[in-house]
Design an enzyme around this catalytic site. Sequence first.
Site, PDB file in Angstrom:
ATOM      1  N   SER A 177     -50.334 -21.028  39.829  1.00 49.26           N
ATOM      2  CA  SER A 177     -48.978 -21.353  40.262  1.00 49.26           C
ATOM      3  C   SER A 177     -48.842 -20.894  41.707  1.00 49.26           C
ATOM      4  CB  SER A 177     -47.991 -20.629  39.354  1.00 49.26           C
ATOM      5  OG  SER A 177     -46.754 -20.455  40.010  1.00 49.26           O
ATOM      6  N   ARG A 240     -53.825 -35.963  44.546  1.00 47.42           N
ATOM      7  CA  ARG A 240     -54.069 -36.600  45.842  1.00 47.42           C
ATOM      8  C   ARG A 240     -55.498 -36.283  46.266  1.00 47.42           C
ATOM      9  NH1 ARG A 240     -50.541 -39.527  44.886  1.00 47.42           N
ATOM     10  NH2 ARG A 240     -48.597 -39.883  46.033  1.00 47.42           N
ATOM     11  N   GLU A 269     -58.466 -43.186  50.965  1.00 48.60           N
ATOM     12  CA  GLU A 269     -58.346 -44.432  50.192  1.00 48.60           C
ATOM     13  C   GLU A 269     -58.128 -45.614  51.123  1.00 48.60           C
ATOM     14  OE1 GLU A 269     -55.336 -43.858  47.179  1.00 48.60           O
ATOM     15  OE2 GLU A 269     -56.349 -42.098  46.410  1.00 48.60           O
ATOM     16  N   HIS A 287     -57.046 -45.248  41.647  1.00 46.35           N
ATOM     17  CA  HIS A 287     -55.673 -44.712  41.755  1.00 46.35           C
ATOM     18  C   HIS A 287     -54.712 -45.449  40.798  1.00 46.35           C
ATOM     19  CE1 HIS A 287     -52.825 -42.448  44.705  1.00 46.35           C
ATOM     20  NE2 HIS A 287     -52.329 -42.461  43.483  1.00 46.35           N
ATOM     21  N   ILE A 288     -55.032 -45.337  39.500  1.00 46.16           N
ATOM     22  CA  ILE A 288     -54.229 -46.041  38.484  1.00 46.16           C
ATOM     23  C   ILE A 288     -53.441 -45.080  37.595  1.00 46.16           C
ATOM     24  CG2 ILE A 288     -55.642 -48.133  38.366  1.00 46.16           C
ATOM     25  CD1 ILE A 288     -56.950 -46.831  35.817  1.00 46.16           C
TER      26      ILE A 288
HETATM   27  C1  DGY Z   1     -47.547 -41.178  42.699  1.00 43.92           C
HETATM   28  O1  DGY Z   1     -46.507 -41.557  42.145  1.00 43.92           O
HETATM   29  O2  DGY Z   1     -47.538 -40.250  43.517  1.00 43.92           O
HETATM   30  C2  DGY Z   1     -48.836 -41.837  42.318  1.00 43.92           C
HETATM   31  O3  DGY Z   1     -49.876 -41.432  43.092  1.00 43.92           O
HETATM   32  C3  DGY Z   1     -48.704 -43.337  42.307  1.00 43.92           C
HETATM   33  O4  DGY Z   1     -47.917 -43.674  41.244  1.00 43.92           O
END
Ligand code: DGY
Length: 326
Positions: A177, A240, A269, A287-288
């Site tokens: 955290s 990310r 990306e 990135h799905i």
């Molecule tokens: C987000 O919402 O940050 C994702 O990477 C894409 O939906």
Amino acid sequence: MDRFKVYVTRMIPQDGIDLLRRVADVEINPEDRPLSRNELLTNVREADGVVGLLTDRIDGEFFDAAKNLKGYANYAVGFDNIDVAEATKRGIPVSNTPGVLTDATAECAWALIFASARRVVETDKVMRSGTWSGWGPLQFIGADIKGKTLGIVGAGRIGTEVALMSRGFGMKVLYTSSSGRRNGVLDSELHAQLVSFDQLLAQSDFISIHCPLTPQTRHMFDASAFSHMKKTAYLINTSRGPVIKENDLVTALRNSDIAGAGLDVYENEPDMAPGLAGLDNAVLLPHIGSATQNSRNGMATLAARNLIAMLRGQKPETPLNSELYD
Ligand code: DGY
């Protein structure tokens, strides 16, 4: 009253567009691709409100170009593409889409855990190649999940859900955290332990990244981090890409410093670090994380409701600079 002018930087699910059209004239990028910087800056010149994507950089230059802007709604929960401090300085409200994609992204993290541990992509390729010679006792040995230790980096909404989904597998759960605050849900439901980053690296069999991208988390996973992980551990990333130093990951995977990685996001990306695509111990998704119908509809309608509120001078449901309404 004049209708608002809204610009949408790329087509999103129709439910969101329909909501926006009730109050605004809506123009949408007609091509299914991200806008170039110049196109973005040109197309938002007359807009009262903009719905944009994680691929759009929303900064001082953008706000200079969009001189009529009353609000910007990000169609994403991650907002490292937005200079929120700059928006706040200018009194421009901005919002994101938390909550509606939590389950979808957590399920995607689990898809990567299963696929990595049981070599699903690698072995699927063998079947399709027609080279499988039949069952063998030493073939394609993977890793167990049940009873193993799951390390959650960033136990926010999505990290918490990933941890809760481990219940069926009796896993020990560790989490970090950045604020040092304990996660009450994980503590009470899973008896999870709040640990330091180094402890999490050393003890976890599966590490799932769910922290936002900030200057503090950029390249948090580099050669040094990999050298502190178990050689049998898997690294999963649905947050990310730049949280991982991707070239270092390629080296670690190539040298079997860790067992494998499951990635949905990348440092640059849509490119990948050289060598990553050739590694059998990497499972690679485009990135799905949030790409289910329910989740994407939820993102579109939440972004639309947020923008409509901001256009009307009201506080959006999920603001990023709520101090503007204090
Ligand atoms: C987000 O919402 O940050 C994702 O990477 C894409 O939906």
